[in-house]
Design a protein around this motif. Structure first.
Motif, PDB file in Angstrom:
ATOM      1  N   ASP A 373       0.818  -1.217   0.000  1.00 31.49           N
ATOM      2  CA  ASP A 373       0.000   0.000   0.000  1.00 31.49           C
ATOM      3  C   ASP A 373       0.849   1.264   0.000  1.00 31.49           C
ATOM      4  O   ASP A 373       0.310   2.376   0.040  1.00 31.49           O
ATOM      5  N   SER A 374       2.193   1.108  -0.037  1.00 28.73           N
ATOM      6  CA  SER A 374       3.061   2.288  -0.011  1.00 28.73           C
ATOM      7  C   SER A 374       4.097   2.291  -1.129  1.00 28.73           C
ATOM      8  O   SER A 374       4.926   3.200  -1.182  1.00 28.73           O
ATOM      9  N   ASN A 375       4.050   1.299  -2.019  1.00 25.49           N
ATOM     10  CA  ASN A 375       5.005   1.235  -3.112  1.00 25.49           C
ATOM     11  C   ASN A 375       4.790   2.401  -4.068  1.00 25.49           C
ATOM     12  O   ASN A 375       3.711   2.543  -4.649  1.00 25.49           O
ATOM     13  N   ALA A 406      -8.892   5.746  -4.807  1.00 29.13           N
ATOM     14  CA  ALA A 406      -9.191   4.464  -5.452  1.00 29.13           C
ATOM     15  C   ALA A 406      -9.224   3.334  -4.433  1.00 29.13           C
ATOM     16  O   ALA A 406     -10.118   2.476  -4.470  1.00 29.13           O
ATOM     17  N   MET A 407      -8.288   3.318  -3.507  1.00 27.12           N
ATOM     18  CA  MET A 407      -8.279   2.276  -2.474  1.00 27.12           C
ATOM     19  C   MET A 407      -9.490   2.406  -1.561  1.00 27.12           C
ATOM     20  O   MET A 407     -10.093   1.408  -1.158  1.00 27.12           O
ATOM     21  N   TRP A 408      -9.844   3.647  -1.217  1.00 30.45           N
ATOM     22  CA  TRP A 408     -11.010   3.868  -0.349  1.00 30.45           C
ATOM     23  C   TRP A 408     -12.279   3.332  -1.008  1.00 30.45           C
ATOM     24  O   TRP A 408     -13.122   2.710  -0.353  1.00 30.45           O
ATOM     25  N   LEU A 409     -12.407   3.536  -2.323  1.00 29.18           N
ATOM     26  CA  LEU A 409     -13.606   3.107  -3.035  1.00 29.18           C
ATOM     27  C   LEU A 409     -13.669   1.602  -3.258  1.00 29.18           C
ATOM     28  O   LEU A 409     -14.736   0.992  -3.144  1.00 29.18           O
ATOM     29  N   LEU A 417      -4.464   3.778   4.568  1.00 29.63           N
ATOM     30  CA  LEU A 417      -4.428   4.399   3.251  1.00 29.63           C
ATOM     31  C   LEU A 417      -3.100   5.137   3.069  1.00 29.63           C
ATOM     32  O   LEU A 417      -2.544   5.677   4.036  1.00 29.63           O
ATOM     33  N   PRO A 418      -2.603   5.196   1.842  1.00 32.01           N
ATOM     34  CA  PRO A 418      -1.348   5.934   1.600  1.00 32.01           C
ATOM     35  C   PRO A 418      -1.534   7.420   1.851  1.00 32.01           C
ATOM     36  O   PRO A 418      -2.633   7.962   1.761  1.00 32.01           O
ATOM     37  N   GLY A 419      -0.422   8.089   2.183  1.00 37.64           N
ATOM     38  CA  GLY A 419      -0.478   9.523   2.431  1.00 37.64           C
ATOM     39  C   GLY A 419      -0.963   9.876   3.815  1.00 37.64           C
ATOM     40  O   GLY A 419      -1.174  11.056   4.125  1.00 37.64           O
TER      41      GLY A 419
END
Length: 537
Positions: A373-375, A406-409, A417-419
């Protein structure tokens, strides 16, 4: 002098304006209390350290917000129950999103999911008499029996159980009858909401761009009043799901859908198959009545079956066909008496373009293929595809913003989640807050995905939609050659049918066992499935 008609007159422009005024006069003070509470707590957070006092604790803040939630939920439930119409649909969305809205709201509005005040029987008969007359038929020609108590009553129509005469094949059916004069009222409601949400565009305090949401719902609602179009949608989606689009061979259906009765459909009357069961909104009560506890292995297996059936059906209809059921709230999802999952009410459907469905498929594959999830490379690829879909973020959004959206959806199983974004949509640090605009054509795709995400959250089952959709997505992006696809298709179909038959027999046999033995057996099955998934990953 002829007797007065039982059909009510359509709403006037003045009546529609008064409805909108009543709604906003009730809800604006609720919004104001939230802004006031936020400002007061922020001020106390700044002032208390200056006077030597500790800041408010999390528990103290939660009490303040819960007081707001209770007040707001009570006001909203009262005004929606009073006005009905399109506002009920807004309430249905809130009630079905336990993962998004505070429990005070979902509890206060949960009664809106599948039953409203029914039409009087004389109005139902008046509508049916008019529609049957347009077909050259009468009520006794068609109905051998007609239950005066509706199975369900929603904002557009209500449904009754009936029995057909031998002339039309006999047997039980469901009859959907449109509320007279409802089209003008609902279209007026949603137009008022579109106009009133326009000034809120770009306001970061709003969870989403409600103008885009209401504009898309307005476009879809216009088609919901034509039951001839609904019957066509039922046939089209059923035909697609029951046959492989590449080999044209039959394939097993994951969900059960009613089909219209030929010759008995008009713009305001729809006769269709009767599905015996209960809506998902009442499934918990039904399971408890059968002695199945919410946290038991039986309940978890049912949850996985429910998510699997809906996920499979929406993957195929959205990614393969680009045409799908666009109103999947818990009142439209049925748990049938035999344990199968049913889907009803195809009044709201949506068509997306081939380009959109292929880009969606690329997003699913990219999410499924990511190393972590961080690449950075994965995040850039996922984010670029999200932007290709038409998602626009604010200028000050973090670089990881598009991928986080996109990951959230599409991946409810992601832990972080990233960030550094939060998973909760109402959080000030949610990636949804970074959205400047969302493509209107994909609003209802998002509605379907967040329903599945909300169900998985409520059931306590981590569920990655992108992973579950990835197999269909890969096939869409690389359609097999007809000859290759046809080779072995008959064997695969036979095996799938046999597995489905055996699964049903085993499920019924297990559920008939005494509760202690049944629970132990299903617990072992769940442990085996968990181990299998871990090894497959």
């Amino acid at each position: 002098m002829p007797p007065p008609s039982p059909l009510p007159p359509p709403a006037t422009a003045t009546e529609r304006l008064l409805r909108a005024t009543k709604f906003w006069s009730a809800t604006v003070p609720v919004i104001a209390t939230y802004y006031a509470t936020y400002a007061r707590l922020a001020a106390l957070d700044r002032v208390y350290p200056l006077i030597g006092r500790d800041c408010l604790t999390d528990d103290e803040c939660r009490v303040e917000w819960e007081r707001n939630h209770e007040y707001g939920a009570d006001v909203l439930a009262t005004v929606i129950n009073d006005l009905k119409g399109f506002y009920v649909k807004t309430g249905q969305i809130i009630a079905s999103r336990q993962d998004l809205f505070p429990k005070e709201y979902t509890e206060a509005l949960k009664g809106l999911t599948d039953y409203l005040d029914p039409m009087p029987l004389e109005q139902v008969r008046a509508v049916l008499d008019l529609e049957l007359r347009s077909l050259g038929l009468t009520f006794p020609d068609v109905f051998e029996a007609f239950d005066p108590t509706p199975l369900g009553a929603a904002s557009v129509a209500q449904v009754h159980k009936a029995a057909l005469t031998p002339r039309f094949g006999g047997g039980p059916i469901a009859v959907k009858v449109q509320r007279p004069g409802i089209e003008g009222k609902l279209m007026g409601d949603v137009r008022n909401l579109v106009n009133l949400s326009r000034p809120l565009r770009g306001n970061k305090a709003m969870p989403v761009d409600y103008f885009v949401v209401f504009s898309e719902l307005e476009a879809q609602l216009a088609d919901e009043f034509d039951f001839l179009a609904e019957a066509g949608a039922m046939r089209r989606i059923r035909a697609h799901l029951s046959a492989d689009p590449y080999t044209k061979r039959p394939r097993p259906l994951a969900i059960t859908m009613p089909q219209p009765k030929e010759g008995l459909v008009t713009r305001r009357m729809l006769c269709m198959d009767f599905l015996p069961g209960v809506p998902l909104s009442r499934a918990a009560e039904e399971m408890k009545a059968r002695g199945i506890e919410p946290d038991s292995p039986e309940a978890r297996l049912f949850g996985e079956k429910l998510l699997g059936a809906l996920t499979d059906s929406f993957a195929k209809s959205i990614l393969e066909l680009g045409f799908f059921h666009a109103d999947p709230h818990p009142g439209n999802i049925f748990v049938l008496e035999n344990g199968d999952i049913g889907l009803i009410d195809f009044g709201q459907v949506k068509q997306i373009s081939e380009e959109q469905r292929r880009t969606l498929a690329k997003v699913m594959v990219a999410l499924d293929d990511r190393e972590s999830d961080s690449n950075p490379e994965d995040l850039k690829k996922i984010g670029d595809l999200a932007l290709e879909l038409g998602v626009e973020l604010r200028e000050d959004a973090k670089p990881e913003g598009p991928a986080a959206v996109a990951m959230w959806l599409f991946d409810g199983s992601v832990e972080e989640l990233p960030g550094g974004y939060d998973k909760g949509e109402l959080s000030p640090n949610s990636p949804v807050k970074e959205l400047k605009s969302f493509p209107q054509d994909l609003v209802l795709v998002g509605r379907s995905t967040v329903l599945l995400k909300g169900l998985s959250s409520r059931l306590g089952i981590p569920w990655s939609l992108s992973h579950e959709w990835s197999a269909v997505a890969r096939t869409v992006l690389n359609p097999p050659e007809a000859a290759v696809a046809a080779r072995g298709a008959g064997v695969r179909l036979a095996l799938a049918a046999a597995a489905r038959w055996l699964s049903g027999r085993v499920e019924r046999a297990v559920m008939a066992l005494p509760a202690p033995l049944r629970t132990r057996l299903l617990g072992a099955v769940l442990r085996w499935k968990k181990l299998f998934r871990r090894r497959a990953a």
